[in-house]
Design a protein around this motif. Structure first.
Motif, PDB file in Angstrom:
ATOM      1  N   THR A   1       5.508   5.425  -1.724  1.00  0.00           N
ATOM      2  CA  THR A   1       4.721   4.237  -1.439  1.00  0.00           C
ATOM      3  C   THR A   1       5.625   3.278  -0.702  1.00  0.00           C
ATOM      4  O   THR A   1       6.849   3.409  -0.721  1.00  0.00           O
ATOM      5  CB  THR A   1       4.215   3.549  -2.730  1.00  0.00           C
ATOM      6  OG1 THR A   1       5.338   3.136  -3.493  1.00  0.00           O
ATOM      7  CG2 THR A   1       3.331   4.458  -3.552  1.00  0.00           C
TER       8      THR A   1
ATOM      9  N   ARG B   1      -1.459  10.733   0.028  1.00  0.00           N
ATOM     10  CA  ARG B   1      -1.346   9.301   0.299  1.00  0.00           C
ATOM     11  C   ARG B   1      -2.683   8.734   0.768  1.00  0.00           C
ATOM     12  O   ARG B   1      -3.093   7.647   0.365  1.00  0.00           O
ATOM     13  CB  ARG B   1      -0.235   9.032   1.311  1.00  0.00           C
ATOM     14  CG  ARG B   1       1.160   9.118   0.695  1.00  0.00           C
ATOM     15  CD  ARG B   1       2.249   8.647   1.652  1.00  0.00           C
ATOM     16  NE  ARG B   1       2.470   9.570   2.740  1.00  0.00           N
ATOM     17  CZ  ARG B   1       3.292  10.622   2.683  1.00  0.00           C
ATOM     18  NH1 ARG B   1       3.959  10.885   1.582  1.00  0.00           N
ATOM     19  NH2 ARG B   1       3.432  11.403   3.740  1.00  0.00           N
TER      20      ARG B   1
ATOM     21  N   ARG C   1      -4.975   8.619  -2.254  1.00  0.00           N
ATOM     22  CA  ARG C   1      -4.565   7.523  -3.139  1.00  0.00           C
ATOM     23  C   ARG C   1      -5.049   6.180  -2.607  1.00  0.00           C
ATOM     24  O   ARG C   1      -5.485   5.310  -3.376  1.00  0.00           O
ATOM     25  CB  ARG C   1      -3.052   7.511  -3.315  1.00  0.00           C
ATOM     26  CG  ARG C   1      -2.604   6.451  -4.323  1.00  0.00           C
ATOM     27  CD  ARG C   1      -1.100   6.319  -4.415  1.00  0.00           C
ATOM     28  NE  ARG C   1      -0.581   5.922  -3.119  1.00  0.00           N
ATOM     29  CZ  ARG C   1       0.498   6.462  -2.545  1.00  0.00           C
ATOM     30  NH1 ARG C   1       1.169   7.410  -3.146  1.00  0.00           N
ATOM     31  NH2 ARG C   1       0.909   6.035  -1.386  1.00  0.00           N
TER      32      ARG C   1
ATOM     33  N   GLY D   1       2.903   6.074  -6.531  1.00  0.00           N
ATOM     34  CA  GLY D   1       3.403   7.153  -5.695  1.00  0.00           C
ATOM     35  C   GLY D   1       3.716   8.416  -6.472  1.00  0.00           C
ATOM     36  O   GLY D   1       4.032   9.442  -5.892  1.00  0.00           O
TER      37      GLY D   1
END
Length: 132
Positions: free
Chosen positions: A64, A17, A20, A71
């Motif tokens: 997400t 995460r 990202r 995601g």
């Protein structure tokens, strides 16, 4: 029952995460050894080109806030490596250390690694039915 060939630990999901947020949608390619060992390599989607020489193992949902496609992290492996590992379930984990040269986690002080286990007979049968 839905069986997958790949999963990830909560710690790996946390790192993904964060990556990202910095790099946009991500993907993994499981290397086949040599210079990077057998490390799962994390790339921005579209920067590592896959082909018929690769097998899509599955998609990891790292989540997400609004459940968009960002995601989802696809995981690929070379067809040759898959021939050796087709009987295994892979779990992507993260440990302290330096990641492989081109993998996005390299500068974070952590590295992705794969933990594997042999698929059960039931899982193998379910995967065969899913993939038919």
């Amino acid at each position: 029952m839905t069986v997958s060939r790949v999963a990830l630990t909560p710690e790996a999901a946390d790192l993904l995460r964060g990556l990202r947020a910095q790099h946009g949608p991500l993907m993994f390619h499981q290397s086949g050894g040599c210079c990077d060992g057998s490390a799962p390599m994390c790339f921005p989607q579209g920067t590592f080109l896959t082909s018929a020489a690769d097998v899509h193992l599955g998609d990891l949902d790292v989540g997400t806030a609004d459940n968009d496609a960002a995601g989802v992290v696809p995981v690929w492996i070379s067809r040759e490596q898959f021939a050796y590992w087709s009987h295994t379930h892979l779990t992507i984990d993260v440990v302290p250390g330096r990641g492989a040269g081109f993998s996005l986690e390299s500068p974070t002080g952590f590295r992705f690694l794969v933990r594997s286990r042999v698929l059960t007979e039931d899982e193998t049968a379910e995967l065969a039915a899913q993939e038919a």
